[in-house]
Motif scaffolding. Sequence first.
Motif, mmCIF file in Angstrom:
data_model
loop_
_atom_site.group_PDB
_atom_site.id
_atom_site.type_symbol
_atom_site.label_atom_id
_atom_site.label_comp_id
_atom_site.label_asym_id
_atom_site.label_seq_id
_atom_site.Cartn_x
_atom_site.Cartn_y
_atom_site.Cartn_z
ATOM 1 N N PRO A 159 2.932 3.714 6.948
ATOM 2 C CA PRO A 159 2.717 2.407 6.310
ATOM 3 C C PRO A 159 3.790 1.356 6.623
ATOM 4 O O PRO A 159 3.476 0.179 6.752
ATOM 5 C CB PRO A 159 2.706 2.736 4.819
ATOM 6 C CG PRO A 159 2.330 4.176 4.739
ATOM 7 C CD PRO A 159 2.867 4.820 5.985
ATOM 8 N N GLU A 160 5.047 1.779 6.788
ATOM 9 C CA GLU A 160 6.105 0.788 7.036
ATOM 10 C C GLU A 160 6.041 0.180 8.437
ATOM 11 O O GLU A 160 6.671 -0.843 8.696
ATOM 12 C CB GLU A 160 7.499 1.380 6.778
ATOM 13 C CG GLU A 160 7.857 2.555 7.642
ATOM 14 C CD GLU A 160 7.478 3.900 7.027
ATOM 15 O OE1 GLU A 160 7.891 4.907 7.599
ATOM 16 O OE2 GLU A 160 6.762 3.941 6.003
ATOM 17 N N LEU A 161 5.273 0.781 9.339
ATOM 18 C CA LEU A 161 5.153 0.250 10.704
ATOM 19 C C LEU A 161 3.775 -0.330 11.005
ATOM 20 O O LEU A 161 3.524 -0.785 12.123
ATOM 21 C CB LEU A 161 5.468 1.345 11.726
ATOM 22 C CG LEU A 161 6.876 1.939 11.689
ATOM 23 C CD1 LEU A 161 7.008 3.035 12.725
ATOM 24 C CD2 LEU A 161 7.928 0.876 11.894
#
Length: 146
Positions: A62-64
Amino acid sequence: MALLYLFFFRVLQATWYFSGAPATAGASTSKRRDRRQARVQQRQMARASTPTFRSLRILEPPELVGMAFEIKGEANIGRAAGCEITLDDTFISQVHARLSLSEAGVMVEDLGSTNGTYLNRQKVTSGSVVQPGDQIQVGGTIMELQ
């Protein structure tokens, strides 16, 4: 000794012929120009038939999500600083996989990674063609070709 001179003469003659230099002083330059133009046209046709780039977009983690990489020619995926697509994932090898453009499209191949490379959830054992919409997984990172 005569055989040695004959040998050197033939080598010189072959070198002169294959270098494109005129065999006689009166040779036409238009023939050379035509050959040069034919080579330029062949190179242009080869460039036109090869796709210039594709985009690889990250879907997970999710963070990328949303990060995208253009694939131009050849791109290595891994943790090493020299890779064109560098990902900070401990399950990815230093140089994990390679993406390359070919006449068939984008090719993916695993470079002997520990955890493997997956194309649409199937392990890549040799070079495989990736189509737009296909998903590539390396470590915990899932990417989609667009």
